[in-house]
Structures are given as structure tokens and as C-alpha cells.
Design an enzyme around this catalytic site. Structure first.
Site, PDB file in Angstrom:
ATOM      1  CB  CYS A 264      -4.886  11.016  11.101  1.00 13.67           C
ATOM      2  SG  CYS A 264      -3.310  10.119  11.468  1.00 13.67           S
TER       3      CYS A 264
ATOM      4  NE  ARG B 168       0.739  10.561   9.730  1.00 14.40           N
ATOM      5  CZ  ARG B 168       0.068   9.752   9.032  1.00 14.40           C
ATOM      6  NH1 ARG B 168      -1.029   9.054   9.544  1.00 14.40           N
ATOM      7  NH2 ARG B 168       0.478   9.329   7.833  1.00 14.40           N
TER       8      ARG B 168
ATOM      9  NE  ARG C 128      -7.039   4.649   5.212  1.00 11.90           N
ATOM     10  CZ  ARG C 128      -7.425   5.908   5.202  1.00 11.90           C
ATOM     11  NH1 ARG C 128      -7.917   6.437   6.139  1.00 11.90           N
ATOM     12  NH2 ARG C 128      -6.488   6.583   4.303  1.00 11.90           N
TER      13      ARG C 128
ATOM     14  CG  LEU D 188      10.252  17.964   7.922  1.00 11.19           C
ATOM     15  CD1 LEU D 188      10.343  16.501   8.151  1.00 11.19           C
ATOM     16  CD2 LEU D 188      11.107  18.777   8.312  1.00 11.19           C
TER      17      LEU D 188
ATOM     18  CE  LYS E  64      -1.723   1.763   3.831  1.00  6.02           C
ATOM     19  NZ  LYS E  64      -1.379   3.234   4.073  1.00  6.02           N
ATOM     20  CG  ASN E  65       2.208   2.586   3.572  1.00  6.56           C
ATOM     21  OD1 ASN E  65       1.116   3.061   3.172  1.00  6.56           O
ATOM     22  ND2 ASN E  65       2.769   2.563   4.839  1.00  6.56           N
TER      23      ASN E  65
ATOM     24  CG  ASP F 247       3.338   1.494   9.247  1.00  4.85           C
ATOM     25  OD1 ASP F 247       3.515   1.830   8.212  1.00  4.85           O
ATOM     26  OD2 ASP F 247       2.737   2.485  10.181  1.00  4.85           O
TER      27      ASP F 247
HETATM   28  C1  EPZ Z   1       4.110   7.121   5.915  1.00  2.07           C
HETATM   29  O1  EPZ Z   1       3.741   8.072   6.597  1.00  2.07           O
HETATM   30  C2  EPZ Z   1       3.370   5.828   5.747  1.00  2.07           C
HETATM   31  N1  EPZ Z   1       2.011   6.039   4.975  1.00  2.07           N
HETATM   32  C3  EPZ Z   1       2.845   5.671   7.353  1.00  2.07           C
HETATM   33  O2  EPZ Z   1       1.966   4.280   7.313  1.00  2.07           O
HETATM   34  C4  EPZ Z   1       4.128   5.188   8.149  1.00  2.07           C
HETATM   35  O3  EPZ Z   1       3.705   4.991   9.641  1.00  2.07           O
HETATM   36  C5  EPZ Z   1       5.061   6.344   8.019  1.00  2.07           C
HETATM   37  O4  EPZ Z   1       5.324   6.660   6.687  1.00  2.07           O
HETATM   38  C6  EPZ Z   1       6.344   6.082   8.901  1.00  2.07           C
HETATM   39  O5  EPZ Z   1       6.963   5.030   8.099  1.00  2.07           O
HETATM   40  C7  EPZ Z   1       2.433   6.128   3.906  1.00  2.07           C
HETATM   41  O6  EPZ Z   1       3.175   5.727   3.292  1.00  2.07           O
HETATM   42  C8  EPZ Z   1       0.938   6.364   3.050  1.00  2.07           C
HETATM   43  P1  EPZ Z   1       6.538  10.454   7.662  1.00  2.07           P
HETATM   44  P2  EPZ Z   1       4.107   9.756   6.453  1.00  2.07           P
HETATM   45  O7  EPZ Z   1       6.375  11.779   7.168  1.00  2.07           O
HETATM   46  O8  EPZ Z   1       4.623   9.821   4.964  1.00  2.07           O
HETATM   47  C9  EPZ Z   1       6.606  13.920  11.311  1.00  2.07           C
HETATM   48  C10 EPZ Z   1       0.192   3.080   7.705  1.00  2.07           C
HETATM   49  O9  EPZ Z   1      -0.362   2.561   8.714  1.00  2.07           O
HETATM   50  N2  EPZ Z   1       6.460  14.750  10.321  1.00  2.07           N
HETATM   51  O10 EPZ Z   1       7.788   9.605   7.915  1.00  2.07           O
HETATM   52  O11 EPZ Z   1       3.118  10.548   6.905  1.00  2.07           O
HETATM   53  C11 EPZ Z   1       5.187  13.152  11.258  1.00  2.07           C
HETATM   54  O12 EPZ Z   1       4.393  14.077  12.201  1.00  2.07           O
HETATM   55  C12 EPZ Z   1       0.810   4.538   7.697  1.00  2.07           C
HETATM   56  O13 EPZ Z   1       0.463   2.513   6.693  1.00  2.07           O
HETATM   57  C13 EPZ Z   1       6.902  16.084  10.546  1.00  2.07           C
HETATM   58  O14 EPZ Z   1       7.195  16.462  11.548  1.00  2.07           O
HETATM   59  O15 EPZ Z   1       5.147   9.485   7.919  1.00  2.07           O
HETATM   60  C14 EPZ Z   1       5.590  11.920  12.183  1.00  2.07           C
HETATM   61  O16 EPZ Z   1       5.484  12.127  13.649  1.00  2.07           O
HETATM   62  C15 EPZ Z   1       0.492   4.948   9.162  1.00  2.07           C
HETATM   63  N3  EPZ Z   1       6.863  17.135   9.355  1.00  2.07           N
HETATM   64  C16 EPZ Z   1       6.948  11.405  11.387  1.00  2.07           C
HETATM   65  O17 EPZ Z   1       7.344  12.629  10.995  1.00  2.07           O
HETATM   66  C17 EPZ Z   1       6.648  16.543   8.181  1.00  2.07           C
HETATM   67  O18 EPZ Z   1       6.727  17.387   7.214  1.00  2.07           O
HETATM   68  C18 EPZ Z   1       6.672  10.412  10.442  1.00  2.07           C
HETATM   69  O19 EPZ Z   1       5.883  10.818   9.398  1.00  2.07           O
HETATM   70  C19 EPZ Z   1       6.387  15.078   7.685  1.00  2.07           C
HETATM   71  C20 EPZ Z   1       6.416  14.369   8.930  1.00  2.07           C
END
Ligand code: EPZ
Length: 422
Positions: free
Chosen positions: A123, A128, A403, A132, A29-30, A311
Site C-alpha cells: 500500500c 506491510r 475510509r 509475523l 476504526k482500528n 498515524d
Molecule cells: C495497524 O496496522 C493499523 N491499521 C495502522 O493504521 C497503524 O499505522 C499500525 O497498526 C501501527 O500502529 C489497522 O489497525 C487496521 P503493524 P498493522 O502490523 O497491523 C511491519 C491507519 O491509518 N510488519 O503494527 O498493519 C510492517 O511492515 C492505519 O489507520 C512486519 O514486518 O501495523 C510495518 O512496517 C495505517 N511483519 C510495521 O510492522 C508483519 O507480519 C507495523 O505494522 C506485520 C507487520
């Protein structure tokens, strides 16, 4: 593209069965959601195979159709044609249903120099933020204007530059990588996320004609300006689905082979499972999971890849509740990914939250109960608890689970579980 919006559906589970046999994981999915967004970068048709029939894929399909793309999905194959896009706006009605929609921003900016995406809400696992994503695009010369709940970005021409991410954000790395393929010159993304899904996206872009080095390492180098053509591509197997089935097998006292994914994508998780006492045999494209009568407690901390995947945090918590002794599970990636613990405790777990730590007492007697999924992985954890519990469990709000898990009840039933959708 039938979208399952029926919120009344539930899983009915009767626990205690031993799981045996083989189960194939679906496409990741991701990864596939980002490959779909990357298809916006070319006017030529793209064909993606091993695409799971899950809610998020259908929502991303709706997003692309809203932008003017032609999207056809049948038998696990997606045909995408983004030749005739007629808008660069993605409305909140779509973004609120899937925050990953934000991933269209980079490709739209790269192709049209404009993108407007509704601010994603929070969420159930944290705020989230997307600072960045936006900070990196600004460094590439984009103007960002946030008003009325929308993010408007414009760039007459994106310019390559050196970007340092202060957290290896998966989404930010992906958005910036896709913007960079349309930028002038070379872009360096430092402290980039290293997840296998990042590598899959880079390989997809390279198959379209992009020049990208270093995906999977903390330093990604993108040379922009190469014209991008259509492509055919097979999505990698879903490592998180694989881990979920491995935990189901360990909990059920059975023996299961999970296949059609790369075990190298789960090394830290597999090490943690072995330290708990689960038998894990790695093949090229599969793992054989053998349960044990007793499991050991563990100290596990989630970290960006290659660390233990956040995850799989809710799911491993269920296994630790059955281990001997007290375990500590620390969530370092999201600020509030313990919402579901109350539901687990209603099934007999004894888990206490202390900030970013979950203290899990072992050998809890799980009993079936009526519970509700709060998000995708928490929902999966509740299903796992139901499989291990005495009696009947009813899991509500399963649209969260559907989902990201394709035909979960069919796959578990084929292994001998008693679970059906009502
Ligand atoms: C991806 O989310 C995945 N979703 C998530 O899977 C997964 O948990 C996550 O990566 C971490 O591996 C998809 O790929 C669709 P991040 P993403 O940006 O990209 C902070 C599932 O269950 N952050 O690495 O949103 C953020 O708040 C889902 O399949 C900032 O602060 O993850 C979080 O605490 C859940 N500023 C941390 O980084 C930003 O601009 C990780 O977020 C972006 C992120």
C-alpha cells in the site's frame, strides 16, 4: 451499507477560519474492524455500538457477508450473526480493497481449522508484510501454503505455545490472540503490541467468554478452549481522529473541545503538542485544545504504542511547518510513509526527506492548491493544510479519507471551517 466508491468526489476548502466549539470523535476504526472479525469466533449474535459509518467498516461487513455471516448496520450499531458461515475463503477482490481483511485468518482458523485469505498487496505507506502473523500461526501448529496469490492455512488443532514477535506488530498480535482463544492450552505472546485497540479487542473477547491476561502490556497470556458466546459491546473512541482534530484546532488559531474518547490513549502525542506550544487541558473523556500565536519546532519520532503514533505523523507535520525553526520528524514504524510530502510542498511547505527523517522548515506560508490524497492519514494532513492555507484547496481521491473519518466535512463545518464535498 452503502459503499462510497465514487472516486470523483473532492473536498473544497477555503482556509483561514478560526475553529471553535466541541466535536465528538467516532468509534475507533482500528478497533471495530477487529471486533467484527472476532465475532466469527461464535455462532451467537453479537451487537457492537459506537460503530462509525466509514468505508472500512462497510468493506469488513462485505467480507463477513461473503463468509456467510448476517451483518446489519444502522444508526452506529452493528448486528452480526456468524452462525451460518459457508466458506472460509476471502478473495483478493475484497482483500485488495482493505488489507486489514487479513485479520479474519486467526478467528477462521480457531473456529474451523481452515482459512484461505488472498495475499494482501502493498500500500502507499510500505510493503506491510505479514510474516509475523504467519510465523506465529505456524508455531501454533498451523500449516501454511502460499500459492496462486492465496494464503491457505490449516490446523486440525491449534496448540498453545510461547511466541516472540520480533516487532510489536498490531495486526500480528490481534490475529494470534484470536487464534489462541481457539487453541488447546495456553499461548504466550511476547513483545506484543500494546495499542489501546489491542486492549479493546481483548476486552471484547473476554466479554465473549475468553480468558486473556496482559493485553496492553508486552506479554499477553491466552488460555484457549473456553466456549465463546455472543456479546454486546461499545467501541472505544478513535484516538487518531481525536489527535487529528486537536491539530486542526492548533492550526486554526481557535479553541476546540474534542470529546468521547480516553485522553490516556494519547499521552505521548499530547506531550508533543504541549512541547510545540499548544494548550492542552485533559478531561476524563475529552481534551480542550487552545492554540497559541507562536509554535516551537520539535524533534518527534514515531514508535509503537505508547510512543508517538505513526498515524498522526502526517498531521503533525503540517503543524510543524508553521512552527518557528526547523523540526525533525522520524518515521520508525513504516518504511515509506512520506509519499504525501510532495503534495504538502506544493501548498508551500518546505520539507526535505532524508531516509527515515523529514526535515521541516518552519513558518511556511501555505497557499491553497489542487492536491490528491495518497492514503488515509496523508489525506487528513492535506485537509489540515487546506484549513490553514490562504485561498482555496481542492483535495481529490477523498475515498481514502472517508475510509477512516466519519462525516469529516460535517464535523469540521460545525467548528466553523469552510469545507464541502463536491
Ligand atoms: C495497524 O496496522 C493499523 N491499521 C495502522 O493504521 C497503524 O499505522 C499500525 O497498526 C501501527 O500502529 C489497522 O489497525 C487496521 P503493524 P498493522 O502490523 O497491523 C511491519 C491507519 O491509518 N510488519 O503494527 O498493519 C510492517 O511492515 C492505519 O489507520 C512486519 O514486518 O501495523 C510495518 O512496517 C495505517 N511483519 C510495521 O510492522 C508483519 O507480519 C507495523 O505494522 C506485520 C507487520
Amino acid at each position: 451499507m452503502a459503499l462510497n466508491t465514487n472516486n470523483e468526489e473532492r473536498y473544497l476548502i477555503r482556509g483561514g477560519n478560526e475553529l471553535k466549539g466541541r466535536v465528538r470523535v467516532s468509534g475507533a476504526k482500528n478497533s471495530v474492524l477487529k471486533l467484527m472479525a472476532a465475532s466469527l469466533l461464535t455462532e451467537e449474535p453479537c451487537r457492537i455500538s459506537n460503530v462509525p459509518d466509514i468505508g472500512d467498516v462497510h468493506i469488513m461487513g462485505e467480507v463477513l457477508r461473503h463468509l456467510g455471516a448476517r451483518v446489519r448496520y444502522s444508526q452506529g450499531v452493528l448486528e452480526l450473526d456468524c452462525g451460518g458461515l459457508h466458506t472460509f475463503q476471502t478473495p483478493y477482490s475484497l482483500v485488495r480493497r482493505m488489507r486489514a481483511s487479513i485479520i479474519v485468518m486467526g478467528p477462521l482458523l480457531a473456529r474451523f481449522g481452515r482459512a484461505e485469505v488472498a495475499m494482501p498487496g502493498g500500500c502507499n505507506i510500505g510493503s506491510r508484510k505479514i510474516d509475523l502473523h504467519l510465523g506465529g500461526l505456524e508455531q501454533m501448529g498451523a500449516e501454511i501454503n502460499i500459492a496462486h496469490g492465496n494464503i491457505e492455512t490449516r490446523a486440525s488443532k491449534l496448540k498453545g505455545t510461547r511466541i516472540f514477535l520480533n516487532f510489536p506488530s498490531v495486526g500480528a498480535t490481534e490475529n494470534l490472540m484470536m487464534a489462541a482463544v481457539g487453541a488447546e492450552g495456553v499461548t504466550y505472546i511476547e513483545n506484543a503490541a500494546r495499542e489501546p485497540e489491542i486492549q479493546d479487542l481483548a476486552n471484547y473477547l473476554i466479554s465473549m467468554g475468553a480468558s486473556i491476561e496482559g493485553a496492553g502490556t508486552p506479554s499477553i497470556v491466552v488460555e484457549g478452549g473456553h466456549p465463546l458466546h455472543g456479546t454486546e459491546y461499545r467501541v472505544i473512541g478513535d484516538r487518531i481522529e481525536a489527535g487529528t482534530f486537536a491539530i486542526a484546532a492548533a492550526l486554526s488559531k481557535g479553541e476546540v473541545e474534542v470529546y468521547d474518547f480516553d485522553p490516556q490513549h494519547l499521552l505521548m502525542f499530547l506531550e508533543a503538542m504541549r512541547s510545540i506550544g499548544v494548550g492542552i487541558e485533559e478531561g476524563d473523556r475529552s481534551i480542550k485544545v487552545t492554540s497559541s500565536p507562536h509554535y516551537r519546532s520539535a524533534q518527534i519520532a514515531t514508535l509503537p504504542y505508547p510512543g508517538f503514533p505513526t498515524d498522526l505523523q502526517p498531521q503533525i507535520m503540517v503543524l510543524l511547518s508553521q512552527a518557528q525553526g526547523t523540526s525533525v520528524l522520524t518515521e520508525n514504524v513504516f518504511e515509506s510513509r512520506f509519499m504525501f510530502v510532495d503534495e504538502l510542498n506544493r501548498m508551500g511547505c518546505d520539507i526535505r526527506i532524508d531516509g527515515h527523517h523529514a526535515i521541516i522548515k518552519g513558518q511556511s506560508r501555505l497557499t491553497g492548491a489542487e492536491v490528491y490524497a495518497t492514503d488515509l492519514r496523508a489525506g487528513a494532513a492535506l485537509v489540515l493544510a487546506g484549513l490553514a492555507a490562504e485561498g482555496e484547496t481542492v483535495v481529490g481521491d477523498i475515498y481514502h479519507i472517508e475510509r477512516g473519518y466519519e462525516r469529516l466535512e460535517d464535523k469540521l463545518t460545525s467548528l466553523g471551517a469552510e469545507i464541502r464535498k463536491v
